[in-house]
Motif scaffolding. Structure first.
Motif, PDB file in Angstrom:
ATOM      1  N   TYR A   1     -13.526   1.236 -14.556  1.00 13.55           N
ATOM      2  CA  TYR A   1     -13.207   0.023 -15.300  1.00 13.55           C
ATOM      3  C   TYR A   1     -11.940  -0.666 -14.780  1.00 13.55           C
ATOM      4  CZ  TYR A   1     -16.848   1.149 -18.649  1.00 13.55           C
ATOM      5  OH  TYR A   1     -18.080   1.398 -19.235  1.00 13.55           O
ATOM      6  N   GLY A   2     -11.289  -0.019 -13.864  1.00  9.87           N
ATOM      7  CA  GLY A   2     -10.117  -0.590 -13.232  1.00  9.87           C
ATOM      8  C   GLY A   2      -9.739   0.286 -12.053  1.00  9.87           C
ATOM      9  N   VAL A   3      -9.024  -0.276 -11.090  1.00 12.23           N
ATOM     10  CA  VAL A   3      -8.596   0.505  -9.921  1.00 12.23           C
ATOM     11  C   VAL A   3      -7.075   0.549  -9.825  1.00 12.23           C
ATOM     12  CG1 VAL A   3      -8.617   0.647  -7.396  1.00 12.23           C
ATOM     13  CG2 VAL A   3     -10.718   0.091  -8.617  1.00 12.23           C
ATOM     14  N   SER A   4      -6.451  -0.589  -9.618  1.00  9.39           N
ATOM     15  CA  SER A   4      -5.004  -0.582  -9.372  1.00  9.39           C
ATOM     16  C   SER A   4      -4.219  -0.055 -10.569  1.00  9.39           C
ATOM     17  CB  SER A   4      -4.530  -1.988  -9.003  1.00  9.39           C
ATOM     18  OG  SER A   4      -4.688  -2.894 -10.078  1.00  9.39           O
ATOM     19  N   GLU A   5      -4.609  -0.485 -11.775  1.00  9.56           N
ATOM     20  CA  GLU A   5      -3.867  -0.099 -12.984  1.00  9.56           C
ATOM     21  C   GLU A   5      -3.941   1.408 -13.260  1.00  9.56           C
ATOM     22  OE1 GLU A   5      -3.763  -1.260 -17.737  1.00  9.56           O
ATOM     23  OE2 GLU A   5      -5.111  -2.334 -16.379  1.00  9.56           O
ATOM     24  N   PRO A   6      -5.127   2.005 -13.392  1.00 12.62           N
ATOM     25  CA  PRO A   6      -5.166   3.449 -13.660  1.00 12.62           C
ATOM     26  C   PRO A   6      -4.680   4.294 -12.476  1.00 12.62           C
ATOM     27  CG  PRO A   6      -7.389   2.626 -13.289  1.00 12.62           C
ATOM     28  CD  PRO A   6      -6.494   1.424 -13.387  1.00 12.62           C
ATOM     29  N   ALA A   7      -4.881   3.809 -11.236  1.00 15.27           N
ATOM     30  CA  ALA A   7      -4.421   4.568 -10.080  1.00 15.27           C
ATOM     31  C   ALA A   7      -2.899   4.677 -10.077  1.00 15.27           C
ATOM     32  CB  ALA A   7      -4.906   3.915  -8.788  1.00 15.27           C
ATOM     33  N   ALA A   8      -2.220   3.581 -10.407  1.00 17.77           N
ATOM     34  CA  ALA A   8      -0.750   3.599 -10.461  1.00 17.77           C
ATOM     35  C   ALA A   8      -0.260   4.527 -11.565  1.00 17.77           C
ATOM     36  CB  ALA A   8      -0.217   2.184 -10.673  1.00 17.77           C
ATOM     37  N   LEU A   9      -0.944   4.510 -12.705  1.00 15.15           N
ATOM     38  CA  LEU A   9      -0.543   5.374 -13.821  1.00 15.15           C
ATOM     39  C   LEU A   9      -0.764   6.854 -13.479  1.00 15.15           C
ATOM     40  CD1 LEU A   9      -1.969   3.250 -16.766  1.00 15.15           C
ATOM     41  CD2 LEU A   9       0.458   3.739 -16.340  1.00 15.15           C
ATOM     42  N   LEU A  10      -1.915   7.166 -12.884  1.00 11.34           N
ATOM     43  CA  LEU A  10      -2.195   8.556 -12.519  1.00 11.34           C
ATOM     44  C   LEU A  10      -1.206   9.086 -11.494  1.00 11.34           C
ATOM     45  CD1 LEU A  10      -6.104   8.568 -12.238  1.00 11.34           C
ATOM     46  CD2 LEU A  10      -4.734   9.957 -13.811  1.00 11.34           C
ATOM     47  N   CYS A  11      -0.944   8.294 -10.465  1.00  9.67           N
ATOM     48  CA  CYS A  11      -0.083   8.743  -9.384  1.00  9.67           C
ATOM     49  C   CYS A  11       1.373   8.886  -9.832  1.00  9.67           C
ATOM     50  CB  CYS A  11      -0.179   7.764  -8.208  1.00  9.67           C
ATOM     51  SG  CYS A  11       0.704   8.292  -6.735  1.00  9.67           S
ATOM     52  N   SER A  12       1.834   7.973 -10.655  1.00 11.30           N
ATOM     53  CA  SER A  12       3.239   8.002 -11.106  1.00 11.30           C
ATOM     54  C   SER A  12       3.468   8.969 -12.258  1.00 11.30           C
ATOM     55  CB  SER A  12       3.670   6.605 -11.536  1.00 11.30           C
ATOM     56  OG  SER A  12       2.947   6.192 -12.697  1.00 11.30           O
ATOM     57  N   LYS A  13       2.351   9.321 -12.955  1.00  9.80           N
ATOM     58  CA  LYS A  13       2.442  10.156 -14.162  1.00  9.80           C
ATOM     59  C   LYS A  13       3.274   9.477 -15.254  1.00  9.80           C
ATOM     60  CE  LYS A  13       1.792  14.654 -11.888  1.00  9.80           C
ATOM     61  NZ  LYS A  13       1.454  14.125 -10.546  1.00  9.80           N
TER      62      LYS A  13
ATOM     63  N   GLU B   1       1.821   2.716   8.542  1.00 12.91           N
ATOM     64  CA  GLU B   1       2.923   1.959   9.147  1.00 12.91           C
ATOM     65  C   GLU B   1       4.220   2.184   8.384  1.00 12.91           C
ATOM     66  OE1 GLU B   1       4.156  -2.700   9.161  1.00 12.91           O
ATOM     67  OE2 GLU B   1       2.148  -2.242   9.930  1.00 12.91           O
ATOM     68  N   GLN B   2       4.137   2.283   7.070  1.00 17.47           N
ATOM     69  CA  GLN B   2       5.330   2.428   6.234  1.00 17.47           C
ATOM     70  C   GLN B   2       5.675   3.882   5.916  1.00 17.47           C
ATOM     71  OE1 GLN B   2       7.221  -0.183   5.647  1.00 17.47           O
ATOM     72  NE2 GLN B   2       5.718  -1.482   6.694  1.00 17.47           N
ATOM     73  N   GLY B   3       4.781   4.811   6.259  1.00 16.19           N
ATOM     74  CA  GLY B   3       5.047   6.213   5.973  1.00 16.19           C
ATOM     75  C   GLY B   3       4.954   6.557   4.500  1.00 16.19           C
ATOM     76  N   TRP B   4       4.129   5.827   3.753  1.00 16.57           N
ATOM     77  CA  TRP B   4       3.978   6.078   2.321  1.00 16.57           C
ATOM     78  C   TRP B   4       2.944   7.169   2.059  1.00 16.57           C
ATOM     79  CZ3 TRP B   4       3.137   0.161   1.502  1.00 16.57           C
ATOM     80  CH2 TRP B   4       4.379  -0.496   1.529  1.00 16.57           C
TER      81      TRP B   4
ATOM     82  N   LEU C   1       2.545   2.072  -6.073  1.00 11.53           N
ATOM     83  CA  LEU C   1       1.720   0.868  -6.058  1.00 11.53           C
ATOM     84  C   LEU C   1       0.251   1.231  -6.236  1.00 11.53           C
ATOM     85  CD1 LEU C   1       3.343  -0.777  -2.900  1.00 11.53           C
ATOM     86  CD2 LEU C   1       3.943  -1.212  -5.301  1.00 11.53           C
ATOM     87  N   GLY C   2      -0.367   0.681  -7.262  1.00  7.16           N
ATOM     88  CA  GLY C   2      -1.814   0.787  -7.393  1.00  7.16           C
ATOM     89  C   GLY C   2      -2.419  -0.393  -6.663  1.00  7.16           C
ATOM     90  N   ILE C   3      -3.328  -0.140  -5.742  1.00  5.07           N
ATOM     91  CA  ILE C   3      -3.886  -1.220  -4.917  1.00  5.07           C
ATOM     92  C   ILE C   3      -5.416  -1.215  -4.958  1.00  5.07           C
ATOM     93  CG2 ILE C   3      -4.129  -2.143  -2.576  1.00  5.07           C
ATOM     94  CD1 ILE C   3      -1.349  -2.554  -3.546  1.00  5.07           C
ATOM     95  N   GLY C   4      -5.971  -2.387  -5.174  1.00  2.98           N
ATOM     96  CA  GLY C   4      -7.395  -2.615  -4.998  1.00  2.98           C
ATOM     97  C   GLY C   4      -7.536  -3.762  -4.013  1.00  2.98           C
TER      98      GLY C   4
ATOM     99  N   VAL D   1       9.543   2.140  -2.290  1.00  2.00           N
ATOM    100  CA  VAL D   1       8.127   2.480  -2.456  1.00  2.00           C
ATOM    101  C   VAL D   1       7.897   3.916  -1.990  1.00  2.00           C
ATOM    102  CG1 VAL D   1       5.763   1.983  -1.737  1.00  2.00           C
ATOM    103  CG2 VAL D   1       7.347   0.101  -2.208  1.00  2.00           C
ATOM    104  N   LYS D   2       7.253   4.686  -2.836  1.00  2.00           N
ATOM    105  CA  LYS D   2       6.950   6.081  -2.536  1.00  2.00           C
ATOM    106  C   LYS D   2       5.493   6.280  -2.136  1.00  2.00           C
ATOM    107  CE  LYS D   2       6.845  10.678  -4.758  1.00  2.00           C
ATOM    108  NZ  LYS D   2       7.744  11.380  -3.807  1.00  2.00           N
ATOM    109  N   ALA D   3       4.578   5.632  -2.875  1.00  2.00           N
ATOM    110  CA  ALA D   3       3.160   5.920  -2.675  1.00  2.00           C
ATOM    111  C   ALA D   3       2.281   4.721  -2.996  1.00  2.00           C
ATOM    112  CB  ALA D   3       2.742   7.104  -3.546  1.00  2.00           C
ATOM    113  N   VAL D   4       1.098   4.748  -2.413  1.00  2.00           N
ATOM    114  CA  VAL D   4       0.040   3.790  -2.742  1.00  2.00           C
ATOM    115  C   VAL D   4      -1.136   4.599  -3.280  1.00  2.00           C
ATOM    116  CG1 VAL D   4      -1.717   2.281  -1.743  1.00  2.00           C
ATOM    117  CG2 VAL D   4       0.685   1.983  -1.123  1.00  2.00           C
TER     118      VAL D   4
END
Length: 377
Positions: free
Chosen positions: A339-351, A307-310, A255-258, A286-289
């Motif tokens: 230029y973005g937070v949730s979108e690029p963060a999700a892409l970087l983390c998930s590869k 709380e969720q252990g992510w 999950l990419g979160i802003g 869910v694995k990561a935020v």
């Protein structure tokens, strides 16, 4: 440290490691001291009358009194307990303190000469079988494991995917599905996501277990039991695969979160759950935020993750800007440098190169969703 064990008093133990080694005889103490050196991550306990004089230096705990009075304290404190005590005595002593196989520690018994290492309790869920094999290898002893799936070298249903972090949707069918596996009935494995290298033996899968790519394909074979591995919520027409089946949730969703400053954990979790239901994805997968490093101390976000252990990943604006995104925002750049937070963060983390959900704004939260693929990886 020396414990005085008395009836009616629960001794306080100084837990420093995940495992405990306990001995009550002269030869057992010598074996326990040897194992304590070989086996890291264990605390050692033996009777005070066998004191050697170096116990304080080696962080060894002595006790005086019946070991039966020590076991209740150890039971709730350690992941596994290695007892150099006769098997019959161990069975009698632990019987009154058994609770549930999901919470009881793994119990392993050694004989005084260190010739046999026996898995006694919580072989699978408590890790006693794995502990037995490890201790036996260290001592050059013979491991004694009686769990059917281990003996027959097939899939242990209750441990399937555990080392990858997979979780069950429900434990209701674990026992009947396990029976189908060990009794060599027709069992299907349907895997839509998650790690593919779960069978790591140097032999083929048992002939009664066949892997299918889809639930309809598997249902057509009229199996006796099923192991289903997916991050999806099953459709109504797919539910009957679980009549005698176990549904596993692999950890594949990132999950990419802003969020705005001060957003509560409850609002963040509410948006996440709502979004995953819309996408027909499981919250348990869910694995990561992932987010921008400006949010690394955001209280609501940290609370939700803990709380969720992510897993929690934070990226700098420069790292986020290195990713091509579909919806760059000058406004977000003005306030964050990215230029973005949730979108690029999700892409970087998930590869991954694409997203299940590019971006959704809901209240104070912006969310993007990626699903990690393991095909051929």
């Amino acid at each position: 440290m020396t414990l005085l064990l008395e009836e009616g008093k629960l001794p306080e133990v100084d837990v420093r490691n995940a495992y405990a080694i306990v001995a009550i005889t002269k030869h057992g103490t010598l074996l326990a001291r040897k194992l304590h050196v070989l086996f890291e991550n264990a605390d050692l306990y033996y009777m005070g009358k066998f004191e050697k004089g170096d116990e304080a230096e080696k962080s060894i705990t002595l006790f005086n009194g019946s070991v039966r009075l020590l076991l209740p304290s150890l039971f709730g404190a350690y992941k596994g307990i290695i007892l150099i005590i006769s098997l019959g005595a161990v069975v009698r002593m632990i019987a009154p303190i058994l609770r549930d196989k999901k919470t009881d520690p793994g119990i392993v018994v050694l004989d005084d000469k260190g010739e046999h290492v026996i898995s006694v309790l919580s072989g699978h869920l408590g890790g006693a079988n794995e502990l037995t094999a490890e201790v036996a290898a260290l001592l050059g002893a013979r491991p004694v494991i009686t769990t059917a799936s281990d003996v027959q070298k097939t899939i242990p249903v209750d441990l399937f995917g555990k080392r990858f972090g997979w979780v069950w949707e429900s434990a209701e069918k674990l026992t009947p599905v396990s029976a189908s596996v060990v009794n060599e009935e027709k069992v299907v494995v349907i895997q839509e996501s998650g790690e593919r290298n779960w069978w790591q033996h140097d032999r083929p899968l048992p002939a009664n277990i066949v892997i299918y790519k889809s639930i309809p394909e598997a249902l057509a074979e009229k199996p006796d039991a099923a192991l289903v591995v997916t991050h999806r919520l099953l459709r109504e027409d797919e539910q009957r695969i679980l009549d005698n089946g176990v549904l596993y949730r692999p950890k594949v969703i990132v999950l990419g979160i802003g969020c705005n400053r001060g957003t509560s954990a409850s609002e963040i979790l509410s948006v996440i759950k709502e979004t995953l239901v819309e996408l027909q994805l499981s919250f348990k997968s869910v694995k990561a935020v992932a987010t921008i490093d400006l949010k690394k101390d955001e209280e609501g976000l940290l609370e939700a993750v803990q709380e969720q252990g992510w897993e929690f990943r934070c990226y700098t604006p420069e790292e986020l800007n290195s990713v091509d995104i579909k919806d760059p925002s000058e406004t977000v750049y003005k306030y964050t440098g990215a230029y973005g937070v949730s979108e690029p963060a999700a892409l970087l983390c998930s590869k991954e190169s694409d997203l299940e959900l590019v971006k959704k704004k809901s209240g104070n939260v912006t969310i993007s969703v990626a699903v990690m693929k393991h095909d051929g990886r």
